[in-house]
Design a protein around this motif. Structure first.
Motif, PDB file in Angstrom:
ATOM      1  N   VAL A  84      -7.932  -0.390   5.346  1.00 41.05           N
ATOM      2  CA  VAL A  84      -7.776   0.875   4.637  1.00 41.05           C
ATOM      3  C   VAL A  84      -9.044   0.685   3.784  1.00 41.05           C
ATOM      4  CG1 VAL A  84      -6.625   2.407   3.236  1.00 41.05           C
ATOM      5  CG2 VAL A  84      -5.453   1.310   5.043  1.00 41.05           C
ATOM      6  N   HIS A 137       0.876  -1.314  -0.013  1.00 40.32           N
ATOM      7  CA  HIS A 137       0.108   0.033  -0.063  1.00 40.32           C
ATOM      8  C   HIS A 137       0.904   1.359   0.090  1.00 40.32           C
ATOM      9  CE1 HIS A 137      -3.636  -2.249   0.541  1.00 40.32           C
ATOM     10  NE2 HIS A 137      -3.161  -2.854   1.702  1.00 40.32           N
ATOM     11  N   LYS A 182       1.738   5.381  -0.386  1.00 43.94           N
ATOM     12  CA  LYS A 182       1.305   6.317  -0.049  1.00 43.94           C
ATOM     13  C   LYS A 182       0.262   6.799  -0.944  1.00 43.94           C
ATOM     14  CE  LYS A 182       5.037   8.143   2.597  1.00 43.94           C
ATOM     15  NZ  LYS A 182       5.964   9.053   2.739  1.00 43.94           N
ATOM     16  N   LYS A 236      -1.727   5.011   9.332  1.00 42.45           N
ATOM     17  CA  LYS A 236      -1.891   4.014   8.351  1.00 42.45           C
ATOM     18  C   LYS A 236      -1.126   2.668   9.059  1.00 42.45           C
ATOM     19  CE  LYS A 236       0.163   2.480   5.032  1.00 42.45           C
ATOM     20  NZ  LYS A 236       0.645   1.410   4.163  1.00 42.45           N
ATOM     21  N   PHE A 238      -3.466   4.988  -1.246  1.00 41.19           N
ATOM     22  CA  PHE A 238      -4.634   4.999  -0.193  1.00 41.19           C
ATOM     23  C   PHE A 238      -4.855   6.475   0.144  1.00 41.19           C
ATOM     24  CE2 PHE A 238      -1.580   5.642   3.152  1.00 41.19           C
ATOM     25  CZ  PHE A 238      -2.200   6.169   4.098  1.00 41.19           C
ATOM     26  N   PHE A 272      -1.595  10.680   7.915  1.00 41.37           N
ATOM     27  CA  PHE A 272      -2.065   9.496   7.862  1.00 41.37           C
ATOM     28  C   PHE A 272      -1.156   8.279   7.489  1.00 41.37           C
ATOM     29  CE2 PHE A 272      -5.995  12.227   7.041  1.00 41.37           C
ATOM     30  CZ  PHE A 272      -6.969  11.700   7.619  1.00 41.37           C
ATOM     31  N   THR A 273      -0.097   8.605   6.959  1.00 42.08           N
ATOM     32  CA  THR A 273       1.038   7.615   6.827  1.00 42.08           C
ATOM     33  C   THR A 273       1.277   6.898   8.253  1.00 42.08           C
ATOM     34  OG1 THR A 273       1.903   8.579   4.842  1.00 42.08           O
ATOM     35  CG2 THR A 273       3.391   7.029   6.017  1.00 42.08           C
ATOM     36  N   LYS A 281      -4.711  -1.873   9.757  1.00 43.66           N
ATOM     37  CA  LYS A 281      -4.663  -2.764   8.417  1.00 43.66           C
ATOM     38  C   LYS A 281      -5.958  -2.692   7.541  1.00 43.66           C
ATOM     39  CE  LYS A 281      -1.843  -6.516  10.232  1.00 43.66           C
ATOM     40  NZ  LYS A 281      -1.669  -7.909  10.469  1.00 43.66           N
ATOM     41  N   LEU A 287     -10.353   5.130   7.293  1.00 42.70           N
ATOM     42  CA  LEU A 287      -9.713   4.390   8.192  1.00 42.70           C
ATOM     43  C   LEU A 287     -10.410   4.152   9.389  1.00 42.70           C
ATOM     44  CD1 LEU A 287      -6.057   6.084   8.279  1.00 42.70           C
ATOM     45  CD2 LEU A 287      -6.623   4.156   7.053  1.00 42.70           C
TER      46      LEU A 287
END
Length: 560
Positions: free
Chosen positions: A556, A422, A424, A550, A427, A546-547, A554, A434
């Motif tokens: 997303v 995934h 950046k 995340k 997503f 959000f990184t 898991k 999330l």
């Protein structure tokens, strides 16, 4: 101390005057009167007139000449030359420690050594002047002179040891005070940096929210883009100041991670294309194609900082022509790759006399037409420190009105890179979700507003708290909370203390440190020991936020 030395010398001198007179040594008697008079003058000059130069010169000259004359009259075996050695030992204690101390001591040392040499050259072993002076009398005089001068030399040697011991204690005391002051300055600068970065984060947050408003008029949007640019520059200045302090304090460190070097370097010049075009300059870039696919361990932020500084300076000091950035392989094997980095320009150049000062902190390049170019004078100093930490050095070649070339080699360890399935870009879009219930703990209302605005469309629920005590109560009340964004510096209870209670209530909850500090390895290690699961540094953007989030889930869900 000086006056006591002179008073003691006067007493001994009177005794020598007496025994010379008693033995009928008229010439010796007259010679010994000379230093007696000079000792008396010295006591008056030092004790009453506070003149610390006349005394030593009059005493040393008169006593030195007297010792020379007495040795000539009574013979070398009479031991009067010992007074010249005694004078050498006493010298540091009769010259006041002032601005001219070194010059005067060197002069008097030279005079005494000169008199000592002349004494041995012209004096007989035994007296040829006094026919009635027996060898027994000469030997007795030798013993007297030896004992007196041995006592003088021992006295001043012990005084020297005492003085050196006091100097060592003072150095130790000053060192402890300096370390204490260094710790205090480090804490003050750390707090100042934290506060400045917090305010910059607030400005950044509001600016990003405004720029993200699609209804904003083009004219107004331009103003906020300028504000955003100025805010970014202000953050760079704050970080530069903190970097300089870290380097001076020995706290600077590198953090290596695997990086696709070719892709990374290709992007380096992008931010400068428009800046070069504004000055009608050509920005050229050559990245060795052999670097494609090569992964190395490198501190990408620091090497980017160096290259940014070098290219930025090149553009600043170039009015026409071009700037070239290149990275070329000079050697490669199974474990390492050696690369030569270079930034070359056709700018104003640097005068030979200034080349040695280019990498000094707060030093700016000057020329006759433009006295000072903008900037703090920190960029090149920081860049050199970074490259030295990477076991290399930036070198410079420059010709006035022709241009300047900065270059440095780096030997980097090869590595492998495991790509996240995934990425950046996969997503972090406008339409994703999330499955998170987040507790946002922040005492700065502007930072709270910005973070909440970024989060509200993409997470299940957001709770708010303004200090550690409120955060603990929220965690107790709401079992659905699975992530806590916890600010570290807050009133009532800070994040460092709050996490202990939060983890004791629910050990499986993810707690992310929300901080305006620059996360060093030592700082991150401290947070990990306290139980933090990750760190989010301010100022931040949507992608960074959000990184980090995340990594804690898991789930997303793309909505498009």
């Amino acid at each position: 101390m000086t006056v006591y030395v002179y008073l003691t010398a006067i007493l001994f001198n009177i005794y020598y005057v007496y025994i010379s007179y008693q033995n009928g040594l008229t010439a010796s008697f007259v010679l010994i009167l000379l230093p007696l008079i000079s000792f008396t003058i010295s006591v008056y000059a030092s004790g009453f007139k506070r003149n610390y130069i006349i005394g030593p010169y009059s005493v040393f000259l008169s006593l030195g000449i007297a010792a020379l004359g007495l040795t000539y009259l009574e013979g070398i075996m009479s031991g009067y030359y010992w007074f010249l050695f005694g004078l050498l030992f006493s010298l540091p204690y009769v010259i006041r420690r002032e601005v001219y101390f070194k010059r005067h001591t060197n002069t008097l040392y030279s005079i005494m050594l000169g008199l000592l040499i002349v004494t041995f050259l012209i004096s007989p072993m035994y007296s040829e002047y006094y026919e009635d002076l027996t060898r027994e009398q000469v030997h007795n005089r030798f013993m007297l002179n030896s004992v007196v001068n041995f006592g003088v030399m021992m006295l001043f040697s012990l005084q020297a040891l005492k003085y050196n011991n006091s100097i060592i204690k003072k150095i130790s005391f000053d060192k402890e005070n300096a370390e204490s002051e260094k710790d205090r300055r480090t804490q003050v600068l750390s707090n100042l940096g934290h506060e400045l970065r917090t305010q910059i984060n607030s400005i950044n947050g509001v600016t990003q929210l405004i720029l993200g408003d699609n209804s904003l008029e083009t004219k107004n949007k331009r103003y906020f883009e300028i504000l955003d640019h100025c805010n970014s520059n202000m953050l760079l200045l704050v970080n530069d100041m903190l970097d300089v302090h870290k380097m001076e304090s020995g706290l600077f460190e590198l953090s290596d991670s695997p990086k696709l070097l070719y892709d990374f370097l290709i992007k380096i010049t992008v931010p400068f294309i428009n800046k070069a075009e504004e000055k009608k300059l050509e920005l050229q870039s050559f990245i060795d194609p052999r670097l494609k696919g090569i992964v190395v361990n490198i501190d990408e932020k620091r090497i980017a900082q160096v290259i940014y500084n070098l290219i930025s300076n090149a553009i600043k000091f170039t009015e026409q022509g071009h700037i070239t950035f290149s990275a070329e392989i000079i050697d490669i094997n199974d474990q390492q790759v050696a690369i030569q980095f270079m930034v070359d320009d056709t700018g104003i150049g640097i005068a030979p006399k200034n080349l040695s000062r280019v990498f000094e902190s707060f030093h700016q390049i000057k020329n006759e037409k433009d006295p000072v170019f903008g900037g703090t004078g920190l960029g090149l100093s920081i860049s050199q420190s970074i490259i030295k930490a990477m076991n290399s050095e930036i070198t410079i070649e420059s010709v006035i009105n022709k241009g300047t070339r900065f270059q440095f080699p780096l030997t980097l360890n090869l590595s492998t890179l495991t790509l996240d399935k995934h990425s950046k870009s996969e997503f972090i879009t406008d339409d994703f979700k999330l499955d998170l219930n987040i507790l946002l703990v922040e005492d700065n209302l502007v930072s709270m507003m910005y973070a909440k605005k970024l989060l509200e469309k993409h997470v299940s629920n957001i709770e708010e708290a303004t200090n550690g005590i409120e955060a603990i109560e929220k965690v107790k009340e709401n079992k659905a909370i699975n992530i806590v964004l916890l600010d570290l510096e807050m009133p009532k209870m800070n994040g460092f203390k709050a996490i202990e209670y939060i983890k004791s209530i629910r050990s499986n909850i993810s707690v992310i440190a929300f901080t305006a500090n620059i996360p060093s390895t030592e700082f991150v290690s401290k947070l990990e020991k306290l139980g933090f699961d990750d760190v989010l540094a301010k100022p931040f953007n949507k992608e960074t936020l959000f990184t980090v989030l995340k990594n804690q889930t898991k789930d997303v869900v793309n909505l498009n």
